[in-house]
Design a protein around this motif. Structure first.
Motif, PDB file in Angstrom:
ATOM      1  N   LEU A 119      47.863  44.262  29.470  1.00  0.00           N
ATOM      2  CA  LEU A 119      46.959  43.132  29.685  1.00  0.00           C
ATOM      3  C   LEU A 119      47.690  41.947  30.308  1.00  0.00           C
ATOM      4  CD1 LEU A 119      44.868  43.246  26.377  1.00  0.00           C
ATOM      5  CD2 LEU A 119      44.161  43.993  28.656  1.00  0.00           C
ATOM      6  N   GLU A 120      48.934  41.752  29.898  1.00  0.00           N
ATOM      7  CA  GLU A 120      49.725  40.655  30.472  1.00  0.00           C
ATOM      8  C   GLU A 120      49.954  40.880  31.962  1.00  0.00           C
ATOM      9  OE1 GLU A 120      54.208  38.712  30.076  1.00  0.00           O
ATOM     10  OE2 GLU A 120      53.498  40.140  28.576  1.00  0.00           O
ATOM     11  N   GLN A 121      50.290  42.116  32.333  1.00  0.00           N
ATOM     12  CA  GLN A 121      50.506  42.425  33.745  1.00  0.00           C
ATOM     13  C   GLN A 121      49.217  42.277  34.546  1.00  0.00           C
ATOM     14  OE1 GLN A 121      53.303  43.206  35.565  1.00  0.00           O
ATOM     15  NE2 GLN A 121      54.405  42.588  33.725  1.00  0.00           N
ATOM     16  N   LEU A 122      48.093  42.650  33.948  1.00  0.00           N
ATOM     17  CA  LEU A 122      46.817  42.491  34.633  1.00  0.00           C
ATOM     18  C   LEU A 122      46.511  41.011  34.857  1.00  0.00           C
ATOM     19  CD1 LEU A 122      44.588  45.172  32.848  1.00  0.00           C
ATOM     20  CD2 LEU A 122      45.465  45.251  35.187  1.00  0.00           C
ATOM     21  N   ARG A 123      46.842  40.172  33.881  1.00  0.00           N
ATOM     22  CA  ARG A 123      46.581  38.736  34.030  1.00  0.00           C
ATOM     23  C   ARG A 123      47.399  38.138  35.152  1.00  0.00           C
ATOM     24  NH1 ARG A 123      46.336  38.982  28.294  1.00  0.00           N
ATOM     25  NH2 ARG A 123      48.511  38.314  28.100  1.00  0.00           N
ATOM     26  N   THR A 124      48.606  38.663  35.373  1.00  0.00           N
ATOM     27  CA  THR A 124      49.412  38.166  36.497  1.00  0.00           C
ATOM     28  C   THR A 124      48.762  38.488  37.835  1.00  0.00           C
ATOM     29  OG1 THR A 124      50.771  40.181  36.631  1.00  0.00           O
ATOM     30  CG2 THR A 124      51.542  38.425  35.162  1.00  0.00           C
ATOM     31  N   LYS A 125      47.850  39.464  37.839  1.00  0.00           N
ATOM     32  CA  LYS A 125      47.098  39.812  39.044  1.00  0.00           C
ATOM     33  C   LYS A 125      45.725  39.145  39.063  1.00  0.00           C
ATOM     34  CE  LYS A 125      50.325  42.690  40.306  1.00  0.00           C
ATOM     35  NZ  LYS A 125      51.182  42.435  41.484  1.00  0.00           N
ATOM     36  N   SER A 126      45.529  38.162  38.177  1.00  0.00           N
ATOM     37  CA  SER A 126      44.256  37.435  38.054  1.00  0.00           C
ATOM     38  C   SER A 126      43.124  38.360  37.627  1.00  0.00           C
ATOM     39  CB  SER A 126      43.895  36.745  39.379  1.00  0.00           C
ATOM     40  OG  SER A 126      44.874  35.798  39.735  1.00  0.00           O
ATOM     41  N   VAL A 127      43.451  39.362  36.814  1.00  0.00           N
ATOM     42  CA  VAL A 127      42.441  40.267  36.254  1.00  0.00           C
ATOM     43  C   VAL A 127      42.431  40.054  34.745  1.00  0.00           C
ATOM     44  CG1 VAL A 127      41.706  42.657  35.966  1.00  0.00           C
ATOM     45  CG2 VAL A 127      42.829  41.951  38.090  1.00  0.00           C
ATOM     46  N   PHE A 128      41.304  39.582  34.200  1.00  0.00           N
ATOM     47  CA  PHE A 128      41.233  39.247  32.786  1.00  0.00           C
ATOM     48  C   PHE A 128      40.323  40.197  32.000  1.00  0.00           C
ATOM     49  CE2 PHE A 128      42.659  35.474  34.926  1.00  0.00           C
ATOM     50  CZ  PHE A 128      43.583  34.915  34.058  1.00  0.00           C
ATOM     51  N   ARG A 129      39.665  41.127  32.714  1.00  0.00           N
ATOM     52  CA  ARG A 129      38.824  42.108  32.030  1.00  0.00           C
ATOM     53  C   ARG A 129      39.263  43.510  32.413  1.00  0.00           C
ATOM     54  NH1 ARG A 129      32.787  42.733  31.386  1.00  0.00           N
ATOM     55  NH2 ARG A 129      32.945  43.246  33.591  1.00  0.00           N
ATOM     56  N   LEU A 130      39.643  44.295  31.408  1.00  0.00           N
ATOM     57  CA  LEU A 130      40.068  45.667  31.660  1.00  0.00           C
ATOM     58  C   LEU A 130      38.951  46.482  32.299  1.00  0.00           C
ATOM     59  CD1 LEU A 130      42.402  47.691  31.234  1.00  0.00           C
ATOM     60  CD2 LEU A 130      41.379  48.271  29.041  1.00  0.00           C
ATOM     61  N   ALA A 131      37.704  46.157  31.977  1.00  0.00           N
ATOM     62  CA  ALA A 131      36.563  46.907  32.502  1.00  0.00           C
ATOM     63  C   ALA A 131      36.382  46.716  34.004  1.00  0.00           C
ATOM     64  CB  ALA A 131      35.290  46.494  31.773  1.00  0.00           C
ATOM     65  N   ASP A 132      37.055  45.707  34.590  1.00  0.00           N
ATOM     66  CA  ASP A 132      36.927  45.459  36.028  1.00  0.00           C
ATOM     67  C   ASP A 132      37.857  46.338  36.854  1.00  0.00           C
ATOM     68  OD1 ASP A 132      35.145  43.528  35.331  1.00  0.00           O
ATOM     69  OD2 ASP A 132      36.534  41.846  35.606  1.00  0.00           O
ATOM     70  N   VAL A 133      38.789  47.053  36.200  1.00  0.00           N
ATOM     71  CA  VAL A 133      39.843  47.789  36.908  1.00  0.00           C
ATOM     72  C   VAL A 133      39.427  49.244  37.121  1.00  0.00           C
ATOM     73  CG1 VAL A 133      42.253  48.485  36.874  1.00  0.00           C
ATOM     74  CG2 VAL A 133      41.575  46.275  35.904  1.00  0.00           C
ATOM     75  N   GLU A 134      39.540  49.701  38.347  1.00  0.00           N
ATOM     76  CA  GLU A 134      39.275  51.101  38.681  1.00  0.00           C
ATOM     77  C   GLU A 134      40.546  51.934  38.617  1.00  0.00           C
ATOM     78  OE1 GLU A 134      37.236  54.534  39.876  1.00  0.00           O
ATOM     79  OE2 GLU A 134      36.436  52.584  39.297  1.00  0.00           O
ATOM     80  N   PHE A 135      41.664  51.354  39.086  1.00  0.00           N
ATOM     81  CA  PHE A 135      42.921  52.104  39.176  1.00  0.00           C
ATOM     82  C   PHE A 135      44.082  51.126  39.051  1.00  0.00           C
ATOM     83  CE2 PHE A 135      46.455  53.924  41.574  1.00  0.00           C
ATOM     84  CZ  PHE A 135      46.489  55.229  41.102  1.00  0.00           C
ATOM     85  N   ALA A 136      45.113  51.536  38.335  1.00  0.00           N
ATOM     86  CA  ALA A 136      46.324  50.715  38.213  1.00  0.00           C
ATOM     87  C   ALA A 136      47.533  51.632  38.113  1.00  0.00           C
ATOM     88  CB  ALA A 136      46.250  49.797  36.993  1.00  0.00           C
ATOM     89  N   MET A 137      48.570  51.280  38.857  1.00  0.00           N
ATOM     90  CA  MET A 137      49.784  52.096  38.863  1.00  0.00           C
ATOM     91  C   MET A 137      50.999  51.212  38.628  1.00  0.00           C
ATOM     92  SD  MET A 137      51.393  54.516  41.866  1.00  0.00           S
ATOM     93  CE  MET A 137      50.436  55.959  41.461  1.00  0.00           C
ATOM     94  N   LEU A 138      51.864  51.659  37.736  1.00  0.00           N
ATOM     95  CA  LEU A 138      53.142  50.982  37.510  1.00  0.00           C
ATOM     96  C   LEU A 138      54.138  51.519  38.516  1.00  0.00           C
ATOM     97  CD1 LEU A 138      54.768  49.020  35.697  1.00  0.00           C
ATOM     98  CD2 LEU A 138      55.405  51.020  34.313  1.00  0.00           C
ATOM     99  N   GLU A 139      54.540  50.675  39.474  1.00  0.00           N
ATOM    100  CA  GLU A 139      55.447  51.109  40.536  1.00  0.00           C
ATOM    101  C   GLU A 139      56.863  51.268  40.004  1.00  0.00           C
ATOM    102  OE1 GLU A 139      54.120  52.010  43.163  1.00  0.00           O
ATOM    103  OE2 GLU A 139      52.233  50.901  43.330  1.00  0.00           O
ATOM    104  N   SER A 140      57.691  51.959  40.788  1.00  0.00           N
ATOM    105  CA  SER A 140      59.082  52.181  40.379  1.00  0.00           C
ATOM    106  C   SER A 140      59.854  50.882  40.274  1.00  0.00           C
ATOM    107  CB  SER A 140      59.769  53.126  41.371  1.00  0.00           C
ATOM    108  OG  SER A 140      59.736  52.589  42.682  1.00  0.00           O
TER     109      SER A 140
END
Length: 286
Positions: A119-140
């Motif tokens: 959730l913290e990483q999503l907030r750094t991307k200005s995303v505050f709702r998990l339900a708004d995310v379709e895809f997320a990848m942790l890069e190397s």
């Protein structure tokens, strides 16, 4: 030679060598640290500290060690450019944390990621709702790449069927009160044009902290004297108002004339003027 002088010479020499070697290794070393590059960085810092302060150690032995620790990643980087397998070994690969709007808990555990950290990483991307995310990848590199669901993505001119001109980089033509000739030429402007724009604003170049020319050719400034009010550019709004006046005049002429050919000409011109205004409205309204 005093020890403190010896330390200064060794430290300065190590700093110069590390700076040169870092420039050779490239910008990637400071922008996208992988696990391997992280280990290299720590080791190089430790070696530089030892050869700078340990006056009893052999200076050249420390330099050789630094060269080896820089040469190995440089060679490996050249090899990984041609081998995907090596890239996966030394740089790692991304891990999908959210797919089709669902959190993959097993992958979170694999990366030792908690829900709070996600959730913290999503907030750094200005995303505050998990339900708004379709895809997320942790890069190397450790960064989280996020794709929002279609209905949550911001509108673009393409979605609205609008065609915009090609954007060009904004050129800083005045910095610290000094005219920058190369950016001025890149913007397609000359010294005479710049002086005219300064006269319109009623300022001198010496009072300009930053002056920029944007993709539309508009000149904006930030002054040293923050209390001085600078008039906003008005050419585009004035041009839009003129075009609308022309459209209204054409409509009026078509209504007042009794000649069929003239009436048709005015109506056709009015339609064309309306289309021009629609095409340019977004560009001229600001």
């Amino acid at each position: 030679m005093a020890d403190w002088v010896h330390i200064i010479i060794r430290a300065f020499s190590a700093l110069v060598i590390l700076f040169v070697l870092t420039r050779i290794l490239g910008k990637k070393q400071i922008s996208q640290l992988t696990f391997f590059e992280y280990v290299i960085g720590i080791t190089l810092g430790d070696l530089a500290g030892v050869i700078s302060t340990d006056v009893e150690s052999n200076f050249m032995h420390g330099i050789i060690a630094i060269l080896v620790w820089c040469l190995v990643p440089f060679i490996l980087e050249l090899l990984t450019l041609k081998s995907k397998t090596l890239r996966m070994w030394f740089e790692g690969k991304g891990t999908v944390l959210i797919k089709d709007g669902k959190v993959l808990e097993d992958n979170l555990k694999k990366e030792r990621y908690t829900g709070d950290e996600l959730l913290e990483q999503l907030r750094t991307k200005s995303v505050f709702r998990l339900a708004d995310v379709e895809f997320a990848m942790l890069e190397s590199s450790g960064d989280l790449s996020v794709l929002l669901k279609s209905e949550m993505q911001p509108l673009t001119p393409k979605h609205l069927g609008m065609k915009l001109g090609t954007e060009k980089p904004t050129q800083t033509v005045i910095m610290d009160g000094v005219i920058q000739k190369e950016p001025l030429a890149a913007a397609g402007k000359g010294m005479g044009w710049l002086q005219t724009e300064l006269d319109k604003l009623g300022v001198t170049k010496e009072n300009v902290f930053l002056g920029q020319v944007d993709t539309n050719g508009e000149f904006t400034v930030d002054l040293y004297d923050d209390k001085l009010q600078v008039p906003q550019p008005s050419e585009r709004p004035a041009l839009l108002a003129t075009l609308k006046k022309c459209e209204a005049d054409l409509e009026l002429y078509s209504l007042t004339t009794n000649h069929p050919d003239a009436k048709k000409m005015y109506q056709d011109c009015s339609v064309m003027m309306t289309k021009v205004i629609q095409d340019l409205h977004t560009l001229l309204r600001s």
